[in-house]
Write a protein that holds these residues in place. Structure first.
Motif, PDB file in Angstrom:
ATOM      1  N   UNK B 311      -4.309   1.784  14.327  1.00  0.00           N
ATOM      2  CA  UNK B 311      -4.417   1.315  12.942  1.00  0.00           C
ATOM      3  C   UNK B 311      -3.942   2.367  11.949  1.00  0.00           C
ATOM      4  N   UNK B 313      -1.425   3.923  11.818  1.00  0.00           N
ATOM      5  CA  UNK B 313      -0.008   3.809  11.487  1.00  0.00           C
ATOM      6  C   UNK B 313       0.282   2.671  10.513  1.00  0.00           C
ATOM      7  N   UNK B 314      -0.760   1.893  10.171  1.00  0.00           N
ATOM      8  CA  UNK B 314      -0.527   0.797   9.228  1.00  0.00           C
ATOM      9  C   UNK B 314      -1.062   1.091   7.845  1.00  0.00           C
ATOM     10  N   UNK B 316       0.241   3.857   5.820  1.00  0.00           N
ATOM     11  CA  UNK B 316       0.952   4.911   5.096  1.00  0.00           C
ATOM     12  C   UNK B 316       1.202   4.574   3.631  1.00  0.00           C
ATOM     13  N   UNK B 333      -1.161  -3.166   3.412  1.00  0.00           N
ATOM     14  CA  UNK B 333      -1.633  -1.799   3.644  1.00  0.00           C
ATOM     15  C   UNK B 333      -3.096  -1.656   3.267  1.00  0.00           C
ATOM     16  N   UNK B 336      -5.075  -3.075   6.244  1.00  0.00           N
ATOM     17  CA  UNK B 336      -5.155  -2.158   7.384  1.00  0.00           C
ATOM     18  C   UNK B 336      -6.057  -0.976   7.051  1.00  0.00           C
TER      19      UNK B 336
END
Lengths: 121, 842
Positions: B311, B313-314, B316, B333, B336
């Motif tokens: 997660x 990585x979702x 940024x 975003x 996440x």
């Protein structure tokens, strides 16, 4: 293949969150591309995200079914800490089951913006 | 049997054990005197790593104190605005890149092998190389402030401020090149640690019995492979813009500064979890020890570690909520960012449940552990707040965010690390830290931290922006800032107490396993014994010291695997990833200066390049490649004097393994995964430009055409085919055929590299003209460089074949180079498809 396996592996463990990652990437890229072209209409993208969400949840459900089988269908409770093939399999199945739950919730979370937002503003 | 016979047998056994101990000690003996810095053993390198990272922490802490002193009162003139810019940039940069990530690698290099009852990690010289890269790059970046040349554009270096060489000086280049060099060290450590966890576990330590620390290291290693390469790709684009005027981030010439923000934060947010997870991993080891019971919810921790890893990585773009993204993108975003709170919370509940279910005893490590949980939960809650885009628009770039990020990082990383220092100090140094000074250190740090950062939430909500070097009176910020400054110095006093405790002489000697822990790192009694573990035990439980009776005595008596070093070589066991069935006795290389020399020369290339000494930089880089080749040639894939050996307990194992059975193959696979991520980031850049331009490729661009890129792909694939043929021929004993195929592969790869470069060259793409031209050039250069590196590797195999280093049965190098070839072929194919075919489709 990560589906239809008799043995749980690290790859079957990683399948459900990978499905989440691909779903997330698809939703983000589809929306970004649509908003780059026509700034106000999101209709087709919302449908596409809906289809992708159903597909992703389907893949997670398949992973869940397989993990449930690897877990021994609940025949034994955690901690699955015996030094045997059986407990290694059940542990991986159990952890995958948990990841299926988390991934399904995260997929639904990622889909919600497409439910509530109808344009690119 | 008579008493005399028994006595004789006992005496003979004792003599045998003494001889074994002597041989082990001789094989693993640490280099001393002037050769001390040639050591590569994990116990020494891990310690250097920790000390260096901690020194950088103290340095960055002093920078923070200077900033707090400056902000203590309004209109202060302790430092100038220019100096202040350097202070906050360097504080963030050093804390993240030179402390938080390296200390994870440092601690893991030091304790992971012991936890897995391995004598060392599989590539000790790679660890040493990573350490030297880290030391050189770190000193280079940090030292710049003493020349007033430190980077000053913020730790995230946003263009266009930082791409404009008139607005930002050499500091930006130091940041870009210095950190790129250090990122090599991080990726090296990731390779080392992933292979360590998967392949170096003791017999029987199946994946469901692995210490939780191992799980975390595995996940974090994987995260590094996907998080750091996008930054490396971004650094390449950035430095090309600064040095060669290629307009990747220049909106006037088709670039976009937001692309940098994407690449930076695709690295930057997972990075937060890359430093958080290994610290939480320390708590996962400490909490069961002090709860006096196995962890409750082992499977749930695995869920949390894997789930957080993915997660993270979702998230940024939640650093970019104010750049004007469409609301729906912000929604993804935001969603996440909220979802990641679930696995994060699971870990905390597991710890609390374990403490409740056990009979908790309190010690200094537990004090820091509970303090960590309290601070982290607070930071997590403000995290849920700023994850909501509308709230973030209000709080963005204010002190509220400063408070939030310090609560998560200090609660999630620093306090657990302190707990780890108190916990592992006896294991590393053999002495106990003082409980009384520990309580002082804890309360000073805990109180100081909260006094410093709690008021910042209010300061931020009252409108104080980040990164201002001073502020006027009567805005309601004075008292809050003064309190924050007092808190910062209180916390610093706590750090000083810890430092004094660590450095002071006369601490009591630690008993063996002083906390009565259950995992294998506590087998080590005397840290001056260089061998790590006397013999490698079979493992059948999660807490072997608690659950396997008589284990310690058996280990000490040398009753288990590898109790001896009969040939005087350093050896460790290699096992399979799921069930830890032993597969090989791996000979690991001994002490050497070669990794240090290679690091100095490669570092020289980066440092000299920063100052535009091109010829010197090139020479240093070439010498560095030569040094690495010399290191590989003399120390890797060595053919053993016999095919197999007795590993103890009646088990005979091979000494040599190639292909997927060898650790080198795994290292190549992992390295190339990271390399592939960097390449995908560059491809992402290409398609990013496509989404922001109405016409892409732009009308002016007539290249790179079809001919040259397709020729390049064809040559690249032919080279790959020749490699496969070489591997097959060599394996079936047709050595001459293998050599011919290797030579052919070199020719094809070279031709492919040239054809890639000829594409944009012949069609007149000017990389300084437009971002399209520039990104095409970067992609073909990337593919060409991969071909060129392939030529070097193929030449190495060819030379090895002639020198007798590589034979039909001993073909590690050839198999690893073929694996590289798979990735290089995929890179060539993708490059060709993107630069030549995609323009046709659009």
């Amino acid at each position: 293949m990560v589906y239809g396996r008799d043995d749980a592996t690290l790859w079957t463990l990683l399948t459900p969150p990978t499905v989440w990652a691909l779903h997330f990437l698809f939703a983000y890229v589809a929306a970004a591309m649509a908003c780059g072209e026509t700034p106000f209409a999101l209709g087709p993208v919302r449908v596409a995200i809906g289809v992708a969400t159903a597909f992703a949840l389907g893949l997670i459900a398949l992973a869940w079914r397989q993990a449930y089988r690897h877990w021994g269908r609940g025949a034994d409770r955690p901690p699955h800490d015996a030094p045997t093939d059986e407990d290694r399999q059940r542990f991986l199945g159990f952890a995958t089951l948990l990841l299926c739950g988390l991934s399904a919730v995260a997929v639904v979370f990622s889909a919600l913006p497409a439910v509530f937002l109808s344009d690119c503003r | 049997m008579s008493g005399a016979t028994l006595d004789r047998d006992a005496a003979r056994d004792e003599a045998r054990r003494t001889a074994q101990r002597q041989r082990l000690r001789a094989a693993w003996n640490l280099s001393r005197g002037w050769r001390y810095f040639a050591n590569v053993n994990n116990q020494v390198v891990g310690l250097w790593y920790i000390i260096t990272a901690f020194a950088f922490f103290l340095f960055a802490g002093v920078l923070a104190l200077i900033m707090r002193a400056q902000l203590a009162v309004p209109e202060n003139d302790l430092v100038s605005a220019a100096t202040y810019n350097q202070l906050f940039t360097l504080h963030g940069t050093v804390m993240m890149f030179l402390f938080a990530v390296p200390i994870f690698e440092a601690v893991a290099i030091l304790i992971l092998p012991q936890m897995l009852a391995a004598r060392d990690l599989p590539f000790p010289r790679l660890s040493a190389f990573g350490y030297w890269c880290f030391l050189i790059g770190g000193c280079f970046v940090s030292g710049s402030i003493f020349f007033g040349a430190a980077p000053d554009g913020g730790w995230f270096m946003y263009p266009p401020l930082t791409t404009d060489t008139r607005l930002s000086g050499i500091g930006t280049d130091i940041w870009l090149l210095g950190l790129s060099f250090i990122e090599i060290a991080s990726i090296a450590a990731a390779v080392e640690l992933i292979v360590g966890v998967l392949k170096c576990r003791p017999p029987g330590m199946r994946i469901n019995l692995m210490p939780l620390y191992g799980w975390y290291v595995l996940i974090v290693g994987g995260m590094i492979l996907f998080a750091f390469p996008p930054l490396i790709a971004g650094d390449i684009l950035f430095e090309l813009e600064r040095l060669a005027n290629w307009p990747f981030f220049d909106a006037a010439r088709g670039g976009d500064p937001v692309l940098w923000q994407h690449l930076f934060w695709i690295f930057g947010h997972p990075e937060v979890y890359i430093i958080f997870l290994p610290s939480i991993a320390l708590l996962a080891m400490i909490v069961p020890t002090f709860a006096r019971r196995p962890i409750l919810g082992y499977g749930w921790i695995v869920l949390a570690a894997v789930g957080t890893g993915f997660l993270s990585f979702g998230l940024w773009a939640h650093h970019m909520f104010t750049i004007g993204m469409p609301a729906i993108s912000q929604g993804f975003f935001s969603a996440a960012s909220e979802a990641v709170a679930i696995p994060t919370g699971v870990q905390i509940f597991v710890f609390v449940a374990t403490l409740l279910a056990g009979r908790a005893v309190y010690g200094t490590p537990m004090l820091f552990a509970t303090g960590a949980l309290a601070i982290f939960v607070f930071g997590g809650l403000t995290g849920v707040m700023v994850a909501l885009a509308p709230f973030d628009w209000q709080a963005h770039d204010s002190y509220f965010v400063v408070a939030h990020l310090h609560y998560t990082l200090i609660g999630g990383m620093f306090f657990p690390l302190m707990a780890g220092i108190y916990y592992f100090h006896p294991f590393v140094c053999g002495t106990m830290l003082s409980p009384r000074l520990g309580r002082w250190a804890f309360w000073l740090m805990f109180a100081g931290f909260n006094i410093a950062f709690l008021p910042m939430h209010i300061t931020g909500l009252r409108g104080m922006p980040r990164r201002v070097f001073t502020y006027p009176e009567n805005l309601g910020w004075e008292t809050l800032n003064l309190v924050s400054t007092a808190g910062a110095f209180t916390m610093a006093a706590g750090v000083l107490v810890l430092l004094w405790d660590v450095l002071r002489p006369g601490k009591p000697k630690a008993p063996r396993n002083p906390w009565n822990a259950g995992t294998l790192e506590w087998v080590a009694g005397d840290p001056t014994e260089p061998w790590g573990i006397r013999s490698v035990p079979p493992v059948s439980s999660r807490y072997p010291l608690w659950q396997q009776e008589g284990l310690l005595a058996g280990i000490d008596a040398g009753a288990y695997y590898l109790p001896d070093a009969r040939e005087g070589r350093r050896e460790t066991l290699v096992s399979d990833p799921l069930d830890a069935t032993p597969r090989q006795v791996l000979r690991v290389p001994g002490d050497s200066f070669r990794p240090m020399v290679a690091a100095v020369l490669v570092g020289g290339c980066f440092i000299l390049g920063t100052f535009h000494f091109w010829i010197a930089a090139l020479l240093s880089g070439l010498a560095g490649v030569g040094a690495i080749l010399a290191w590989l040639w003399t120390g890797t894939a060595v053919i053993p004097e016999k095919p197999e050996k007795d590993a103890g307990m009646g088990l005979t194992l091979p000494l040599y393994a190639s292909g997927a059975a060898s650790v080198g193959w795994w290292a190549m696979f992992i390295t190339m995964t990271g390399d592939g991520t960097a390449f995908i980031s560059l491809v992402f850049g290409y398609f990013y430009y496509w989404t922001i331009h109405p016409v892409f490729p732009p009308a002016h661009a007539g290249g790179p055409g079809l001919l040259w890129p397709l020729l390049a792909v064809a040559a690249g694939l032919a080279g790959w085919g020749a490699m496969l043929a070489a591997r097959a021929a060599n394996a079936t004993g047709r050595v001459a055929g293998a050599r011919a195929a290797l030579a052919l592969a070199m020719l094809f790869s070279l031709a492919g590299a040239a054809a890639f470069l000829l594409g944009p060259w012949r069609t007149g793409l000017d990389p300084t003209h437009h971002a399209y031209d520039a990104i095409v050039w970067v992609l073909v250069i990337w593919a060409a460089v991969h071909n060129a590196v392939g030529v070097l590797m193929q030449g190495y195999c060819l030379a090895g074949s002639f020198a007798g280093k590589m034979t039909p049965t001993h073909d590690i190098d050839l198999r690893n180079v073929t694996l590289y070839g798979h990735f290089a072929a995929l890179t060539a194919l993708t490059t060709g498809a993107v630069v030549a075919l995609f323009p046709l489709a659009s």
